[in-house]
Design a protein around this motif. Sequence first.
Motif, PDB file in Angstrom:
ATOM      1  N   GLU A 121       0.877  -1.485  -0.213  1.00 49.43           N
ATOM      2  CA  GLU A 121      -0.279  -0.140  -0.257  1.00 49.43           C
ATOM      3  C   GLU A 121       0.697   1.136  -0.256  1.00 49.43           C
ATOM      4  OE1 GLU A 121      -3.178   2.528   2.862  1.00 49.43           O
ATOM      5  OE2 GLU A 121      -2.831  -0.322   3.175  1.00 49.43           O
ATOM      6  N   PHE A 122       2.017   0.783   0.573  1.00 46.30           N
ATOM      7  CA  PHE A 122       2.698   2.514   1.069  1.00 46.30           C
ATOM      8  C   PHE A 122       3.424   2.739  -0.412  1.00 46.30           C
ATOM      9  CE2 PHE A 122       7.048   3.597   1.056  1.00 46.30           C
ATOM     10  CZ  PHE A 122       6.265   5.135   1.831  1.00 46.30           C
ATOM     11  N   LYS A 123       3.664   2.016  -1.069  1.00 49.10           N
ATOM     12  CA  LYS A 123       4.784   1.514  -2.729  1.00 49.10           C
ATOM     13  C   LYS A 123       3.977   2.411  -3.199  1.00 49.10           C
ATOM     14  CE  LYS A 123       7.165  -1.532  -5.569  1.00 49.10           C
ATOM     15  NZ  LYS A 123       6.036  -1.619  -6.643  1.00 49.10           N
ATOM     16  N   ALA A 124       2.547   2.149  -3.275  1.00 52.24           N
ATOM     17  CA  ALA A 124       1.442   2.217  -4.604  1.00 52.24           C
ATOM     18  C   ALA A 124       1.393   3.642  -4.126  1.00 52.24           C
ATOM     19  CB  ALA A 124       0.055   1.671  -4.403  1.00 52.24           C
ATOM     20  N   LYS A 125       1.237   3.873  -3.104  1.00 53.59           N
ATOM     21  CA  LYS A 125       1.188   5.698  -2.303  1.00 53.59           C
ATOM     22  C   LYS A 125       1.728   6.829  -3.245  1.00 53.59           C
ATOM     23  CE  LYS A 125      -0.903   8.723   0.754  1.00 53.59           C
ATOM     24  NZ  LYS A 125      -1.572   8.741   2.507  1.00 53.59           N
ATOM     25  N   TYR A 126       3.751   6.042  -2.489  1.00 54.27           N
ATOM     26  CA  TYR A 126       4.513   6.992  -2.457  1.00 54.27           C
ATOM     27  C   TYR A 126       5.644   7.338  -3.874  1.00 54.27           C
ATOM     28  CZ  TYR A 126       3.153   9.181   1.514  1.00 54.27           C
ATOM     29  OH  TYR A 126       2.555   9.163   3.025  1.00 54.27           O
ATOM     30  N   LEU A 127       5.528   6.145  -3.814  1.00 57.60           N
ATOM     31  CA  LEU A 127       6.896   5.388  -4.746  1.00 57.60           C
ATOM     32  C   LEU A 127       6.534   4.962  -6.267  1.00 57.60           C
ATOM     33  CD1 LEU A 127       8.733   2.462  -2.053  1.00 57.60           C
ATOM     34  CD2 LEU A 127       9.302   5.623  -2.417  1.00 57.60           C
ATOM     35  N   ASP A 128       5.345   4.058  -6.540  1.00 63.19           N
ATOM     36  CA  ASP A 128       5.056   3.889  -7.939  1.00 63.19           C
ATOM     37  C   ASP A 128       4.144   5.086  -8.478  1.00 63.19           C
ATOM     38  OD1 ASP A 128       5.156   1.698  -7.763  1.00 63.19           O
ATOM     39  OD2 ASP A 128       2.803   0.785  -7.067  1.00 63.19           O
ATOM     40  N   SER A 129       4.028   5.993  -7.997  1.00 62.55           N
ATOM     41  CA  SER A 129       4.095   8.056  -8.596  1.00 62.55           C
ATOM     42  C   SER A 129       4.615   9.142  -7.258  1.00 62.55           C
ATOM     43  CB  SER A 129       2.758   7.741  -8.723  1.00 62.55           C
ATOM     44  OG  SER A 129       1.999   7.125  -7.982  1.00 62.55           O
ATOM     45  N   THR A 130       4.960   9.791  -8.003  1.00 62.35           N
ATOM     46  CA  THR A 130       5.354  10.210  -6.994  1.00 62.35           C
ATOM     47  C   THR A 130       3.829  11.164  -7.188  1.00 62.35           C
ATOM     48  OG1 THR A 130       7.237  10.979  -8.305  1.00 62.35           O
ATOM     49  CG2 THR A 130       6.793  12.820  -6.166  1.00 62.35           C
ATOM     50  N   PRO A 131       3.476  11.658  -5.520  1.00 63.03           N
ATOM     51  CA  PRO A 131       3.030  12.715  -5.263  1.00 63.03           C
ATOM     52  C   PRO A 131       2.957  14.201  -5.242  1.00 63.03           C
ATOM     53  CG  PRO A 131       3.266  11.321  -3.554  1.00 63.03           C
ATOM     54  CD  PRO A 131       4.000  11.400  -4.377  1.00 63.03           C
ATOM     55  N   LYS A 132       1.626  14.321  -6.335  1.00 61.93           N
ATOM     56  CA  LYS A 132       1.993  16.653  -6.141  1.00 61.93           C
ATOM     57  C   LYS A 132       1.743  17.441  -5.272  1.00 61.93           C
ATOM     58  CE  LYS A 132       2.068  15.622 -10.288  1.00 61.93           C
ATOM     59  NZ  LYS A 132       2.961  15.278 -10.942  1.00 61.93           N
ATOM     60  N   TYR A 133       2.414  18.091  -4.628  1.00 61.92           N
ATOM     61  CA  TYR A 133       3.413  19.244  -3.852  1.00 61.92           C
ATOM     62  C   TYR A 133       2.313  20.638  -3.778  1.00 61.92           C
ATOM     63  CZ  TYR A 133       4.298  14.860  -1.497  1.00 61.92           C
ATOM     64  OH  TYR A 133       4.926  13.374  -0.672  1.00 61.92           O
ATOM     65  N   ASP A 134       1.668  20.788  -2.544  1.00 57.30           N
ATOM     66  CA  ASP A 134       1.808  22.252  -2.538  1.00 57.30           C
ATOM     67  C   ASP A 134       2.821  22.852  -2.309  1.00 57.30           C
ATOM     68  OD1 ASP A 134       1.184  25.230  -2.348  1.00 57.30           O
ATOM     69  OD2 ASP A 134      -0.969  24.801  -1.134  1.00 57.30           O
ATOM     70  N   TRP A 135       3.672  23.658  -3.571  1.00 56.54           N
ATOM     71  CA  TRP A 135       4.971  24.179  -2.313  1.00 56.54           C
ATOM     72  C   TRP A 135       4.578  25.050  -1.841  1.00 56.54           C
ATOM     73  CZ3 TRP A 135       7.704  19.681  -2.371  1.00 56.54           C
ATOM     74  CH2 TRP A 135       7.746  19.174  -3.087  1.00 56.54           C
ATOM     75  N   LYS A 136       3.608  25.663  -1.690  1.00 58.86           N
ATOM     76  CA  LYS A 136       3.297  26.558  -0.853  1.00 58.86           C
ATOM     77  C   LYS A 136       2.978  26.480   0.278  1.00 58.86           C
ATOM     78  CE  LYS A 136       3.519  30.510  -4.858  1.00 58.86           C
ATOM     79  NZ  LYS A 136       2.358  31.623  -4.654  1.00 58.86           N
ATOM     80  N   ASP A 137       2.729  25.576   0.609  1.00 61.16           N
ATOM     81  CA  ASP A 137       1.775  24.927   2.262  1.00 61.16           C
ATOM     82  C   ASP A 137       3.538  24.406   2.632  1.00 61.16           C
ATOM     83  OD1 ASP A 137       0.944  23.979   4.359  1.00 61.16           O
ATOM     84  OD2 ASP A 137      -0.336  21.555   2.720  1.00 61.16           O
ATOM     85  N   PHE A 138       3.893  25.210   3.493  1.00 58.08           N
ATOM     86  CA  PHE A 138       5.359  24.791   3.615  1.00 58.08           C
ATOM     87  C   PHE A 138       5.456  24.215   4.788  1.00 58.08           C
ATOM     88  CE2 PHE A 138       6.082  29.462   2.049  1.00 58.08           C
ATOM     89  CZ  PHE A 138       6.011  29.533   1.067  1.00 58.08           C
ATOM     90  N   TRP A 139       3.833  24.230   6.261  1.00 59.39           N
ATOM     91  CA  TRP A 139       3.907  23.516   7.248  1.00 59.39           C
ATOM     92  C   TRP A 139       3.337  22.087   7.182  1.00 59.39           C
ATOM     93  CZ3 TRP A 139       4.532  28.926   6.874  1.00 59.39           C
ATOM     94  CH2 TRP A 139       5.529  29.272   6.922  1.00 59.39           C
TER      95      TRP A 139
END
Length: 368
Positions: free
Chosen positions: A340-358
């Motif tokens: 489950e972890f591999k599918a969520k984080y490693l098989d594809s790269t999650p998209k992040y809001d780079w202005k959500d600093f914290w």
Amino acid sequence: MSFIKKFIEQETINRRNLLLASAFGLGGAAALRTLGATPARAATDPAIAWSYRDRTNPYWNSIVSGGEAFVESIGKPKSALVNLINEGSSEKSLADVKALLGKEGSNLALAIDANDAPNCRPVVEAVAAAGAYVSTIWNKTDDLHPWDFGDNYVSHMTWSDEGPAEKTARILFDAMGGKGGVVHLGGIASNNPAIERLNGLKNALKDYPDIQLLDAQPADWDTQKANQIMASFLTRYGDSIKGVHCANDTIAYGVIEALRAEGIEGMPIVSYDGNQQAVELVAKGEILATVFTNPHWGGGITAALAYYAATGAFKPSAEPKEHREFYGPTVLITQKDAAEFKAKYLDSTPKYDWKDFWGPGNGQIKYK
């Protein structure tokens, strides 16, 4: 040939290439002008740099990939990210930073792991003197704080490793049946995460009186050195070794190869970092557990903090202390949740809001 052995050989080749890239990437750093103090000011288009150990290590490759993802989010090519590769040398880390400051002056947003805790202060002081902006991760001394440098020392992020490392140690000890000898292979001895991960092991030992710590040696986060140390442990302690506590995944790869060379299969091992290969080994049961610190997010958000502070998008000195020094996220991975972890984080790269600093952080750093 196993993929772990291939990893060791490829690591050597890649490291040589990266050193050449680092040498030429500064365009003749020795010729740059001497660093001088520059008043702090907002930059319209600051240079963005990441200073780190090396990219042959999957963890650091993920860190830098996060930095590149942030750079692309502001409309620049990933090649716009300046790579300062220190190869585990604090002296090179500081020299490279000073050389880049000599070229860019105050027009620099720097993300950096200073390589070891004492090196962080001279790096920060050099950046502040130039009027540039820096965000650090992992290594600094407890008496060094961003709020003591106004806006120029933007933030420091680390990960609270003691607790997760203690959890992996308990998983290891239970797999050993609560008795026998264990060895620990650590990172660079002066690195904060190396210290905390060894402390986590020692904390767990208090509840397992029949577990003996046979030896603990620094492997400098290096696969080949870990392979050599584990081979020496096997020579010295032999069958007394019933389990191995590794400070990171790349160390574990060297340990596994040393065990295989001696025909040893099924030795309980735990590690740290949550790299792709390690998660696959966890899924197979060859590593009992690893810990993910989301380096892609950490690399991107550290660069983003330095960049947006440099452009004046936010004022670090106006932020609360929990936004200046904070913990990054950790996820414990065992065999039951590896897929489950591999599918969520490693098989594809999650998209992040780079202005959500914290947002994904774990609160303000606490000192003992």
